[in-house]
Design a protein around this motif. Sequence first.
Motif, PDB file in Angstrom:
ATOM      1  N   ASN A 124       6.564   5.143  -0.372  1.00 53.48           N
ATOM      2  CA  ASN A 124       6.234   3.733  -0.174  1.00 53.48           C
ATOM      3  C   ASN A 124       5.898   3.434   1.281  1.00 53.48           C
ATOM      4  N   ALA A 125       6.678   3.995   2.212  1.00 50.21           N
ATOM      5  CA  ALA A 125       6.437   3.748   3.639  1.00 50.21           C
ATOM      6  C   ALA A 125       5.071   4.290   4.068  1.00 50.21           C
ATOM      7  N   GLU A 126       4.712   5.475   3.593  1.00 54.43           N
ATOM      8  CA  GLU A 126       3.422   6.058   3.975  1.00 54.43           C
ATOM      9  C   GLU A 126       2.261   5.299   3.344  1.00 54.43           C
ATOM     10  N   ILE A 127       2.412   4.901   2.093  1.00 57.43           N
ATOM     11  CA  ILE A 127       1.358   4.107   1.446  1.00 57.43           C
ATOM     12  C   ILE A 127       1.207   2.766   2.152  1.00 57.43           C
ATOM     13  N   ALA A 130      -2.020  -0.725   5.340  1.00 61.28           N
ATOM     14  CA  ALA A 130      -2.124  -1.679   6.440  1.00 61.28           C
ATOM     15  C   ALA A 130      -3.250  -1.288   7.396  1.00 61.28           C
ATOM     16  N   ALA A 131      -3.377   0.001   7.682  1.00 59.01           N
ATOM     17  CA  ALA A 131      -4.459   0.470   8.555  1.00 59.01           C
ATOM     18  C   ALA A 131      -5.822   0.210   7.908  1.00 59.01           C
ATOM     19  N   LEU A 132      -5.925   0.469   6.600  1.00 60.09           N
ATOM     20  CA  LEU A 132      -7.171   0.182   5.893  1.00 60.09           C
ATOM     21  C   LEU A 132      -7.515  -1.294   5.989  1.00 60.09           C
ATOM     22  N   HIS A 133      -6.534  -2.163   5.795  1.00 60.38           N
ATOM     23  CA  HIS A 133      -6.768  -3.606   5.881  1.00 60.38           C
ATOM     24  C   HIS A 133      -7.238  -4.007   7.280  1.00 60.38           C
ATOM     25  N   ARG A 134      -6.567  -3.478   8.310  1.00 59.36           N
ATOM     26  CA  ARG A 134      -6.956  -3.816   9.686  1.00 59.36           C
ATOM     27  C   ARG A 134      -8.402  -3.422   9.959  1.00 59.36           C
ATOM     28  N   VAL A 135      -8.790  -2.256   9.504  1.00 53.28           N
ATOM     29  CA  VAL A 135     -10.147  -1.772   9.780  1.00 53.28           C
ATOM     30  C   VAL A 135     -11.179  -2.493   8.914  1.00 53.28           C
ATOM     31  N   ILE A 136     -10.914  -2.606   7.618  1.00 51.33           N
ATOM     32  CA  ILE A 136     -11.894  -3.183   6.686  1.00 51.33           C
ATOM     33  C   ILE A 136     -12.051  -4.684   6.897  1.00 51.33           C
ATOM     34  N   GLY A 150       5.869  19.328   4.716  1.00 52.87           N
ATOM     35  CA  GLY A 150       7.289  19.362   5.044  1.00 52.87           C
ATOM     36  C   GLY A 150       8.103  18.378   4.229  1.00 52.87           C
ATOM     37  N   GLY A 151       7.678  18.120   2.981  1.00 50.94           N
ATOM     38  CA  GLY A 151       8.388  17.188   2.122  1.00 50.94           C
ATOM     39  C   GLY A 151       8.072  15.727   2.392  1.00 50.94           C
ATOM     40  N   ARG A 152       7.129  15.486   3.298  1.00 51.75           N
ATOM     41  CA  ARG A 152       6.732  14.115   3.624  1.00 51.75           C
ATOM     42  C   ARG A 152       5.305  13.880   3.126  1.00 51.75           C
ATOM     43  N   PRO A 153       5.041  12.705   2.561  1.00 51.67           N
ATOM     44  CA  PRO A 153       3.691  12.410   2.090  1.00 51.67           C
ATOM     45  C   PRO A 153       2.737  12.246   3.266  1.00 51.67           C
ATOM     46  N   ALA A 154       1.490  12.666   3.065  1.00 55.08           N
ATOM     47  CA  ALA A 154       0.489  12.548   4.126  1.00 55.08           C
ATOM     48  C   ALA A 154      -0.883  12.300   3.512  1.00 55.08           C
ATOM     49  N   PHE A 155      -1.616  11.404   4.129  1.00 58.36           N
ATOM     50  CA  PHE A 155      -2.999  11.146   3.759  1.00 58.36           C
ATOM     51  C   PHE A 155      -3.865  11.574   4.931  1.00 58.36           C
TER      52      PHE A 155
END
Length: 125
Positions: free
Chosen positions: A42-45, A50-56, A78-83
């Motif tokens: 949830n934190a990564e999404i 939020a970054a997408l919103h700021r840019v778009i 390392g067990g952490r989600p990443a985009f």
Amino acid sequence: MSGDCVIRTGPVRASGFESRFRRAAYAAAAARHPEIPADLLNAEIDRVSAALHRVIAERHGLSKGAVIAITATFSAEGGRPAFRDLHVDVYSHDGPVSDLVSADLRAELDATVRAAPRAREVGTA
């Protein structure tokens, strides 16, 4: 199951990209990385959304009616989600081309109606 996967929102209005992006991200996580804790996901999404919103919306000022498509690679590092490798396609409306295609479509449909044999009316012999 492990490995990277590409998520795609498909074409969506800018006003609705966040929910579409979230659904695609949750689906990718459930399919490929069910071991990721929900709070980390949830934190990564939230961070990416939020970054997408700021840019778009803020930086580029795209209207809510603009049509965009978002593509990203999703993985667990390392067990952490990443985009990563995020890409936003912005589709613009071309009025003259839309008018020409629409006029051609109407002409094509009119031609097929004229060429089609007339169906008998119900109840006539």
